[in-house]
Scaffold this active site. Structure first.
Site, mmCIF file in Angstrom:
data_model
loop_
_atom_site.group_PDB
_atom_site.id
_atom_site.type_symbol
_atom_site.label_atom_id
_atom_site.label_comp_id
_atom_site.label_asym_id
_atom_site.label_seq_id
_atom_site.Cartn_x
_atom_site.Cartn_y
_atom_site.Cartn_z
ATOM 1 N N ARG A 37 -80.837 53.459 12.432
ATOM 2 C CA ARG A 37 -80.122 53.577 11.160
ATOM 3 C C ARG A 37 -80.003 52.314 10.335
ATOM 4 N NH1 ARG A 37 -75.184 56.425 13.750
ATOM 5 N NH2 ARG A 37 -75.962 55.020 15.339
ATOM 6 N N ARG A 46 -86.308 60.382 8.714
ATOM 7 C CA ARG A 46 -85.493 61.328 9.484
ATOM 8 C C ARG A 46 -84.811 62.396 8.603
ATOM 9 N NH1 ARG A 46 -82.064 60.581 13.492
ATOM 10 N NH2 ARG A 46 -81.431 62.612 12.751
ATOM 11 N N TYR A 157 -72.177 61.337 30.668
ATOM 12 C CA TYR A 157 -72.257 62.319 29.565
ATOM 13 C C TYR A 157 -72.183 63.743 30.101
ATOM 14 C CZ TYR A 157 -73.370 58.712 26.160
ATOM 15 O OH TYR A 157 -73.299 57.617 25.341
#
Ligand code: CP3
Length: 349
Positions: A37, A46, A157
């Protein structure tokens, strides 16, 4: 075989030489999360494509992986993907939510849940084989770094169901059901290994194992509950002879054990200077790091002063310059380009 020739082509590069603690013409530089980013060309590529979908399109993967190499002249490319891609590929219902991170619909918490963690086969990730092959061919003598998540970080996660500050459910499982925990990490070690092998066989010249959140553990617990699964991963890819990098955040107290776990290079965050990190890691390992990514928000003169400190503490051979963690999304890309140039100029022999 494409893989073999890619490895031969990159063997003389500063990055691979530094991983092997051989002399280099300048200290090699790359940045964790260099593709992403902080780059306008990334955001454009993207546009309208969800993160996990973008990780299954070889042409897009190739373009995004090459963007920071073109722009910053870094010494290595890092394959554009995510640590949860192999988990998605074996059929787990998970997504990457923008600004949040990986979110798992049905967390893994019981023995029954473990059955959903089937082994990863190369045929589950054909796009990885294709994209790595394209990249190795495009990159020539510039190494491509493949990567995977370490068993503990993936488990955090899967057990929490998403990002977590305290990892309380993960630790509850680890301490409360050690046999289930061991089997969970063992399955994840096999998935991680399979994902690394796909990348190495397709032409990745080095691999990094991200144990980003393992710094949440005390050394005794790391040794008992986590280290065996990481050792298994490093051993399983040792015979390829490609450099293996091992990285985590907040791992100052774990550096000795991470050195023992078997990687060739240990990544260090910004909390421990590299000379001290080298003493903790022990002899025979290269070091990677370790400028605080937040320093890039300071004026250039301050970035250069902090960079000089990193370089002064670095080992004479066997240093790969990097940030202590990933590039922050609002980083000025020009600051990164200047930093690469500064490290190259400051270390030229
Ligand atoms: O440039 C590179 O380093 C290669 C690409 C890469 C990504 N993720 C792409 C990505 C790499 C190496 C990773 C590894 C990764 N993913 C780690 C280990 C590295 C670390 O930072 O410690 C972890 C913990 C993850 C899990 C994950 N995926 C997080 C925490 C996030 C950020 C959530 C957010 O949006 O703030 C992601 C999403 C992600 N992975 C993005 C990218 C480019 C952002 C998604 C987007 O651009 O929409």
């Amino acid at each position: 075989m494409l893989g073999v020739s890619a490895h031969q082509q990159t063997a003389a590069s500063p990055f691979i030489r530094a991983c092997r603690r051989e002399p280099v013409p300048h200290t090699p530089v790359w940045f964790m999360r260099q593709a992403g980013r902080s780059l306008p060309e990334y955001l454009k590529a993207r546009e309208g494509i969800p993160m996990l979908e973008s990780c299954t399109r070889p042409d897009l993967i190739t373009e995004i992986t090459l963007q920071p190499v073109r722009r910053h002249k870094v010494d290595a490319a890092v394959y554009f993907s995510d640590i949860v891609v192999p988990l998605k590929a074996i059929g787990l219902d998970l997504d990457i939510k923008p600004g949040v991170g990986p979110v798992v619909a049905d967390p893994i918490r019981t023995r029954e849940d473990l059955k959903r963690l089937r082994p990863l086969e190369p045929g589950d990730v054909p796009y990885v084989t294709e994209a790595v092959g394209q990249l190795a061919a495009e990159l020539g003598s510039t190494p491509l770094i493949g990567f995977a998540g370490a068993p503990f970080t993936l488990a955090s996660y899967l057990v929490e169901g998403g990002p977590s500050r305290n990892h309380e459910r993960t630790k509850a499982l680890m301490y409360g059901e050690p046999e289930l925990w061991r089997d969970l990490l063992d399955r994840l070690a096999d998935i991680t290994t399979a994902f690394l092998k796909v990348q190495i066989e397709a032409g990745a010249s080095a691999v990094q194992v991200f144990d980003s959140w393992v710094g949440a553990l005390a050394p005794a617990d790391y040794r008992r509950y986590v280290m065996p699964s990481s050792v298994k991963v490093f051993e399983a890819v040792a015979d390829y002879g490609v450099p293996r990098i091992h990285f985590g955040v907040g791992t100052g107290e774990l550096l000795g054990l991470m050195g023992e776990a078997g990687a060739d290079v240990v990544g260090v965050d910004w909390r421990v200077p590299l000379d001290e990190a080298g003493r903790r890691v022990g002899p025979g390992k290269a070091l990677q790091g370790n400028l605080d990514p937040a320093v890039l928000f300071a004026p250039t003169s301050a970035v250069e002063a902090k960079t000089r400190e990193v370089l002064a503490a670095a080992p004479a051979t066997g240093h790969i310059f990097n940030l202590g963690h990933g590039v922050l999304p609002t980083t000025d890309p020009d600051a990164l380009t200047r930093l690469v140039d500064f490290v190259h100029r400051s270390t030229q022999v």
